[in-house]
Write a protein that holds these residues in place. Sequence first.
Motif, PDB file in Angstrom:
ATOM      1  N   LYS A 324       0.826  -1.207   0.000  1.00 28.12           N
ATOM      2  CA  LYS A 324       0.000   0.000   0.000  1.00 28.12           C
ATOM      3  C   LYS A 324       0.860   1.256   0.000  1.00 28.12           C
ATOM      4  N   ASP A 325       2.167   1.066  -0.176  1.00 27.61           N
ATOM      5  CA  ASP A 325       3.097   2.196  -0.068  1.00 27.61           C
ATOM      6  C   ASP A 325       2.858   3.255  -1.141  1.00 27.61           C
ATOM      7  N   GLY A 326       2.482   2.814  -2.348  1.00 30.72           N
ATOM      8  CA  GLY A 326       2.319   3.780  -3.425  1.00 30.72           C
ATOM      9  C   GLY A 326       0.927   4.324  -3.545  1.00 30.72           C
ATOM     10  N   SER A 327       0.073   4.012  -2.580  1.00 24.36           N
ATOM     11  CA  SER A 327      -1.324   4.430  -2.637  1.00 24.36           C
ATOM     12  C   SER A 327      -1.577   5.534  -1.625  1.00 24.36           C
ATOM     13  N   PRO A 328      -1.991   6.713  -2.084  1.00 22.90           N
ATOM     14  CA  PRO A 328      -2.200   7.833  -1.155  1.00 22.90           C
ATOM     15  C   PRO A 328      -3.145   7.501  -0.005  1.00 22.90           C
ATOM     16  N   ASP A 329      -4.217   6.753  -0.273  1.00 26.85           N
ATOM     17  CA  ASP A 329      -5.134   6.447   0.821  1.00 26.85           C
ATOM     18  C   ASP A 329      -5.034   4.991   1.280  1.00 26.85           C
ATOM     19  N   GLY A 330      -4.067   4.241   0.732  1.00 26.57           N
ATOM     20  CA  GLY A 330      -3.807   2.898   1.224  1.00 26.57           C
ATOM     21  C   GLY A 330      -4.686   1.798   0.685  1.00 26.57           C
ATOM     22  N   TRP A 331      -5.514   2.116  -0.315  1.00 26.26           N
ATOM     23  CA  TRP A 331      -6.455   1.102  -0.809  1.00 26.26           C
ATOM     24  C   TRP A 331      -5.908   0.323  -2.003  1.00 26.26           C
ATOM     25  N   THR A 332      -5.246   0.984  -2.907  1.00 28.93           N
ATOM     26  CA  THR A 332      -4.877   0.356  -4.176  1.00 28.93           C
ATOM     27  C   THR A 332      -3.516  -0.323  -4.084  1.00 28.93           C
ATOM     28  N   GLY A 333      -3.429  -1.499  -4.689  1.00 31.53           N
ATOM     29  CA  GLY A 333      -2.152  -2.200  -4.755  1.00 31.53           C
ATOM     30  C   GLY A 333      -2.263  -3.413  -5.650  1.00 31.53           C
ATOM     31  N   TYR A 334      -1.166  -3.699  -6.380  1.00 27.80           N
ATOM     32  CA  TYR A 334      -1.151  -4.823  -7.320  1.00 27.80           C
ATOM     33  C   TYR A 334       0.044  -5.743  -7.091  1.00 27.80           C
ATOM     34  N   SER A 335       0.753  -5.546  -5.990  1.00 31.03           N
ATOM     35  CA  SER A 335       1.969  -6.326  -5.734  1.00 31.03           C
ATOM     36  C   SER A 335       1.869  -7.017  -4.385  1.00 31.03           C
ATOM     37  N   TRP A 336       2.366  -8.255  -4.301  1.00 31.11           N
ATOM     38  CA  TRP A 336       2.388  -8.975  -3.047  1.00 31.11           C
ATOM     39  C   TRP A 336       3.224  -8.209  -2.017  1.00 31.11           C
ATOM     40  N   ASP A 337       2.708  -8.093  -0.822  1.00 27.63           N
ATOM     41  CA  ASP A 337       3.437  -7.442   0.261  1.00 27.63           C
ATOM     42  C   ASP A 337       4.359  -8.489   0.892  1.00 27.63           C
ATOM     43  N   GLU A 338       5.615  -8.454   0.504  1.00 24.67           N
ATOM     44  CA  GLU A 338       6.552  -9.485   0.941  1.00 24.67           C
ATOM     45  C   GLU A 338       7.036  -9.268   2.377  1.00 24.67           C
ATOM     46  N   ARG A 339       6.641  -8.173   2.987  1.00 25.41           N
ATOM     47  CA  ARG A 339       6.921  -8.007   4.410  1.00 25.41           C
ATOM     48  C   ARG A 339       5.976  -8.861   5.243  1.00 25.41           C
ATOM     49  N   VAL A 340       4.773  -9.063   4.707  1.00 23.03           N
ATOM     50  CA  VAL A 340       3.786  -9.897   5.392  1.00 23.03           C
ATOM     51  C   VAL A 340       3.854 -11.332   4.896  1.00 23.03           C
ATOM     52  N   LEU A 341       3.974 -11.496   3.578  1.00 21.24           N
ATOM     53  CA  LEU A 341       3.992 -12.824   2.953  1.00 21.24           C
ATOM     54  C   LEU A 341       5.245 -12.955   2.081  1.00 21.24           C
ATOM     55  N   PRO A 342       6.420 -13.060   2.699  1.00 26.88           N
ATOM     56  CA  PRO A 342       7.660 -13.099   1.907  1.00 26.88           C
ATOM     57  C   PRO A 342       7.766 -14.333   1.018  1.00 26.88           C
ATOM     58  N   ASN A 343       7.123 -15.405   1.382  1.00 24.85           N
ATOM     59  CA  ASN A 343       7.173 -16.634   0.584  1.00 24.85           C
ATOM     60  C   ASN A 343       5.788 -16.972   0.048  1.00 24.85           C
ATOM     61  N   HIS A 344       5.122 -15.963  -0.514  1.00 22.17           N
ATOM     62  CA  HIS A 344       3.740 -16.134  -0.977  1.00 22.17           C
ATOM     63  C   HIS A 344       3.623 -17.198  -2.059  1.00 22.17           C
ATOM     64  N   GLN A 345       4.630 -17.327  -2.927  1.00 29.15           N
ATOM     65  CA  GLN A 345       4.527 -18.326  -3.982  1.00 29.15           C
ATOM     66  C   GLN A 345       4.521 -19.740  -3.394  1.00 29.15           C
ATOM     67  N   GLN A 346       5.364 -19.969  -2.431  1.00 29.96           N
ATOM     68  CA  GLN A 346       5.381 -21.270  -1.784  1.00 29.96           C
ATOM     69  C   GLN A 346       4.062 -21.523  -1.057  1.00 29.96           C
ATOM     70  N   LEU A 347       3.550 -20.495  -0.397  1.00 25.57           N
ATOM     71  CA  LEU A 347       2.263 -20.629   0.286  1.00 25.57           C
ATOM     72  C   LEU A 347       1.149 -20.954  -0.706  1.00 25.57           C
ATOM     73  N   ASN A 348       1.125 -20.213  -1.812  1.00 29.12           N
ATOM     74  CA  ASN A 348       0.082 -20.457  -2.803  1.00 29.12           C
ATOM     75  C   ASN A 348       0.192 -21.863  -3.389  1.00 29.12           C
ATOM     76  N   ASN A 349       1.405 -22.329  -3.612  1.00 30.15           N
ATOM     77  CA  ASN A 349       1.578 -23.692  -4.111  1.00 30.15           C
ATOM     78  C   ASN A 349       1.040 -24.705  -3.106  1.00 30.15           C
ATOM     79  N   TRP A 350       1.270 -24.448  -1.821  1.00 31.10           N
ATOM     80  CA  TRP A 350       0.762 -25.343  -0.774  1.00 31.10           C
ATOM     81  C   TRP A 350      -0.771 -25.358  -0.772  1.00 31.10           C
ATOM     82  N   LEU A 351      -1.351 -24.183  -0.934  1.00 33.61           N
ATOM     83  CA  LEU A 351      -2.815 -24.092  -0.964  1.00 33.61           C
ATOM     84  C   LEU A 351      -3.382 -24.765  -2.213  1.00 33.61           C
ATOM     85  N   LYS A 352      -2.758 -24.512  -3.358  1.00 32.55           N
ATOM     86  CA  LYS A 352      -3.265 -25.080  -4.616  1.00 32.55           C
ATOM     87  C   LYS A 352      -3.103 -26.595  -4.644  1.00 32.55           C
ATOM     88  N   ALA A 353      -2.062 -27.108  -3.978  1.00 36.51           N
ATOM     89  CA  ALA A 353      -1.863 -28.559  -3.941  1.00 36.51           C
ATOM     90  C   ALA A 353      -3.001 -29.257  -3.225  1.00 36.51           C
TER      91      ALA A 353
END
Length: 852
Positions: A324-353
């Motif tokens: 939400k860093d580039g959003s003036p009011d914090g709503w818009t975003g199109y990129s994974w927040d890797e501070r919260v989910l640094p290994n999001h791809q691995q997590l998503n693979n676990w969920l999809k499996a």
Amino acid sequence: VQVALPMAALLERRRQTMVRAAPLACLLAICLLANYASAARLNPSRGRHAGARLGNGVGPELLPYDPVANKASVVNSQDGKARFTVLTGRLIRLEYTDTGAFEDRASTAFVNRNLGTPKFGVQQDNETTVIKTDFLSLTYKENSNDEGFTAANLDIKTLGDFQVDWAPGMQNTGALPGAIKSLDGLGVQTLNCTVIEEQNIEIHHEKLHCNWALFSRSGWTVFDDTPSPMIDPNDPDGWWQLDQPNANKQDWYFFGHGLDYIAALRDYRAVGGVIPMLPRQVFGTWWTRWFNYNTNGIKDVVDNFRMYSLPLDVLVYDMNWHTKDGSPDGWTGYSWDERVLPNHQQLNNWLKAQDLTLSCNIHDNEGVGHLEHRYEATASAAGIDPSTNATVPFSVANKTLMLAVEDQALNPLKANGSAIDFFWIDWQQGGKQGGALGGRSNPTFWLNKVRCTDAKRLGSQERTMVLGRWGGLGNHRYQLGFSGDINDHQPTPLNWDALAYQPYYSASGSTVSYGFWSHDILTAGADPELSLRWVQWGANSGVMRFHDRGLSSGACNDPFKVPGQTGSCEIDLIWKQPYQYFQGMRSALHRRSALIPYLYNAAREAFDTGISLIRPLYLYHSEHDLAYANNMHGDYTSYYLGPDMIVAPVVVPVNKDTNLASTTIWLPPRDDQSGGGFWVETSTGNEISVPANGSVVTHDWDITEIPTYVKGGAILPISLDLEPGRTIGRAAGAYERLGFEIFPSQDPSATRSTLVYEDDSKTTAYLDNEYGITKVTAASNGGSSVTITLEAPKKPYKWMPQMREYVFLLVNSAPATSVKVNGKAVQYDSLKLRQAGYHYDGSRGPGGGFPW
């Protein structure tokens, strides 16, 4: 399968005025295993779908619609000012122009006018044009004025049993409710479009896009398509032309269907487009929470669903997923927040499996800023020099800008099927943003349209969908509906009034072919009873989507201080509810999972007919006043869930003295030809007969019961795949253990049947007839036996299991004396093990908990 029933042991059914009572809800279960090589075959009738002709100016829609009407269906007036298109025998387009040029472009509401020419006759002279179909008679007076259609020059009469004489300006006193954009901040909101317009009610600076039903108790309705945006016929992407409005002075569609409401929906499907098939897992259980979960937190939630034997099929990332860093009011975003989910791809693979379907929340208003991971590619595609760090602005008017965001910022999130499956479009930033004009030219509609058709635009067979608010008539082509943040401006957002309103709101949406609404199914931390009833309603709604807003309502700590103690904050971790309420919630979710074959059948029916899953009673019983009794205040709350069930969720608290909740509903007459003649109350097994005008039924219910009535003689297909340790992602897979609940019939010699529809649930291959049909027929032989015939799919597609277990459940049946399969006797399974055989269970009826 031949089931012999001893005459002496048959359950005595005591005839009463209202109730034919069985002493106990019970099941006779027959289990067999079959592979496709040995099963009988069914060769269903297949053909091209309506509207599947060479496209002309609609862009990448699900089907290649053609907005230019068949010339044989068009009648031009002698004065050159009017054009009438007879679309069906009961639906006529009425166009008036001052210029002599009429409109052939598709609108957002009407995309397919090239239909087969219905039977009609025309008589014209210098004074009048008269058009007659089997259902309507239209008279237009030539050269009468330059004002357009008025009561002085146009008259339409309906023919047959229900006769109406309509003229422009006539008030529709029988208008019925349809749909509005959402319920954000509204509470219990009238669906009266006249009141909404007069009071100028808006949500987030956007009109409610209120639409009356496509039919009415007056026997007619008119939709004014004049202000609808037009689609560019020369644009392969089917972009709207906001700067080129409708060429007609007036562009109306007259629906003259009398009280045949189903015919009106079928006709609108022909011209407005089809309701797309939703993926099967949509009808399972969803979960989302706005909370800064890390990887372990999300895994813990999934593991708890598994540990507590709760189904989970769709997991949705709320605002917490993106930066939400580039959003003036914090709503818009199109990129994974890797501070919260640094290994999001691995997590998503676990969920999809685990066959979970994934979605994420999107707010588009602020565009793509330079801190987004995909900024450089997005800016370049938009024609912006990335070195300037200029934001790629949000736009629904500029195709280049919008498709740059779609193709470069969003679609990579779905790349290779390893992450996001669909988007939750949480647009709430205004009706004129991004170059929209407001009204029907709104971002809500266009965002839904573009994202639901992106795959088709890019040449993919992916079955797409969005979760978004209603943008106006025609939005049914881009399912499914998000009803918004319920009551979020109210002091107590979760209350009984809000719960009572939702079934009415959902059923009303079906009158404009928008009957797949997804509501926030919240649990009220301080009121476990209200929480339970909300979950029970959700389990019998279009979409069972758990959601609490967590961080959107401020710091939301766990309200459950100790086990069994509740707080004031809503949180959808239902295993923390008091035990008896949790058990009721789990039972409701289990039944939801079991009904997936039935619900998916209804989804196919919606695609074929335009009739949605949640159906108001008056859709089938339009001549009965009490069919219209359900209202915004929760009176007579009941609706059809698919074709064979009526559900009446409890929307009132229990009486403190009896600990029971009392409901009053109207049960319609059984006037069809299925051989039923009564309704089976699933909680008790009672067989309720009703007179020709229906019956008002008052009943008391404990907290575990969901008032549900099934047509006598119906056969409900159910899935028995849910079992301990295997509750995650089960809705996405093909049925491995398929059951059939065979309800008793009033006719002891009745023969009835049902179908189970299946497809791959991932692509649009169903448009090319790649689907399977299983047919089950049950023939009662004078009460002494039942013969069940199974016809398996004609072709075993690769997504079907090699072996399938079939279970036949005879509701309210006596114990069988013998059972034969293909002439060979099968054994009585006294231990009720999962093996070929049969057993009797007097302790449960349909929906009585886990079916193992």
